[in-house]
Motif scaffolding. Sequence first.
Motif, PDB file in Angstrom:
ATOM      1  N   ILE A 161       0.764  -1.107   0.098  1.00  0.00           N
ATOM      2  CA  ILE A 161      -0.055   0.158   0.245  1.00  0.00           C
ATOM      3  C   ILE A 161       1.007   1.297  -0.095  1.00  0.00           C
ATOM      4  CG2 ILE A 161      -1.704   1.105   1.405  1.00  0.00           C
ATOM      5  CD1 ILE A 161      -3.063  -1.580   2.199  1.00  0.00           C
ATOM      6  N   PHE A 162       1.800   1.391   0.609  1.00  0.00           N
ATOM      7  CA  PHE A 162       2.630   1.696   1.154  1.00  0.00           C
ATOM      8  C   PHE A 162       3.500   2.823  -0.825  1.00  0.00           C
ATOM      9  CE2 PHE A 162       6.913   5.137   1.436  1.00  0.00           C
ATOM     10  CZ  PHE A 162       6.139   5.318   2.323  1.00  0.00           C
ATOM     11  N   ASP A 163       4.240   1.710  -0.821  1.00  0.00           N
ATOM     12  CA  ASP A 163       4.909   2.265  -2.074  1.00  0.00           C
ATOM     13  C   ASP A 163       4.128   2.559  -3.229  1.00  0.00           C
ATOM     14  OD1 ASP A 163       7.132   0.616  -1.290  1.00  0.00           O
ATOM     15  OD2 ASP A 163       6.661  -1.315  -1.332  1.00  0.00           O
ATOM     16  N   ASN A 164       2.323   1.169  -3.470  1.00  0.00           N
ATOM     17  CA  ASN A 164       1.488   2.331  -4.703  1.00  0.00           C
ATOM     18  C   ASN A 164       1.519   3.221  -4.413  1.00  0.00           C
ATOM     19  OD1 ASN A 164       1.599  -0.467  -5.899  1.00  0.00           O
ATOM     20  ND2 ASN A 164      -0.025  -0.467  -4.639  1.00  0.00           N
ATOM     21  N   ALA A 165       1.685   4.212  -3.338  1.00  0.00           N
ATOM     22  CA  ALA A 165       0.585   5.502  -2.833  1.00  0.00           C
ATOM     23  C   ALA A 165       1.694   6.312  -2.635  1.00  0.00           C
ATOM     24  CB  ALA A 165       0.349   6.254  -1.103  1.00  0.00           C
ATOM     25  N   ASP A 166       3.167   6.072  -2.613  1.00  0.00           N
ATOM     26  CA  ASP A 166       4.412   6.383  -3.011  1.00  0.00           C
ATOM     27  C   ASP A 166       4.830   7.183  -4.431  1.00  0.00           C
ATOM     28  OD1 ASP A 166       6.897   8.069  -2.472  1.00  0.00           O
ATOM     29  OD2 ASP A 166       7.918   6.601  -2.060  1.00  0.00           O
ATOM     30  N   LYS A 167       3.457   8.205  -4.767  1.00  0.00           N
ATOM     31  CA  LYS A 167       4.406   8.296  -6.529  1.00  0.00           C
ATOM     32  C   LYS A 167       5.004   9.024  -6.579  1.00  0.00           C
ATOM     33  CE  LYS A 167      -0.375   7.875  -6.913  1.00  0.00           C
ATOM     34  NZ  LYS A 167      -0.834   6.288  -6.636  1.00  0.00           N
ATOM     35  N   ASP A 168       6.239   9.131  -5.830  1.00  0.00           N
ATOM     36  CA  ASP A 168       7.318  10.065  -6.420  1.00  0.00           C
ATOM     37  C   ASP A 168       8.326   9.188  -6.012  1.00  0.00           C
ATOM     38  OD1 ASP A 168       6.975  10.360  -4.144  1.00  0.00           O
ATOM     39  OD2 ASP A 168       7.747  12.827  -4.159  1.00  0.00           O
TER      40      ASP A 168
END
Length: 80
Positions: A36-43
Motif C-alpha cells: 500500500i505504501f509503495d503504491n501510494a508513494d507516487k514519486d
Amino acid sequence: FCGRYKLQFGPPEYRTKTSVVLRAQDLSEQADYDVIFDNADKDKSGKLDKEELKEISGTIGLDPGMFLRGSGKSTTTISK
C-alpha cells in the motif's frame, strides 16, 4: 481457530454464566502495508507527502485528519 485468529490479552469483552467473549485479531484480513505504501508513494521518495497520505488513509482505515493535524509542527512528509 486453525491459525486464523490471534487471541489478545486482556479482560473478556463480555461474560455470562455460560459463555465468555474474548477479543481476537483476524489474521486473514491483514493488509500488506508495504505494498500500500509503495503504491501510494507516487514519486518513489520513500516518504508520503500530505496528499499521498490523504489518498490512502481511508484504504488503511485511518482518519486523514489525525495525521494532517499533527502536533503543531510543520511536518510535510511521513517516512516508511
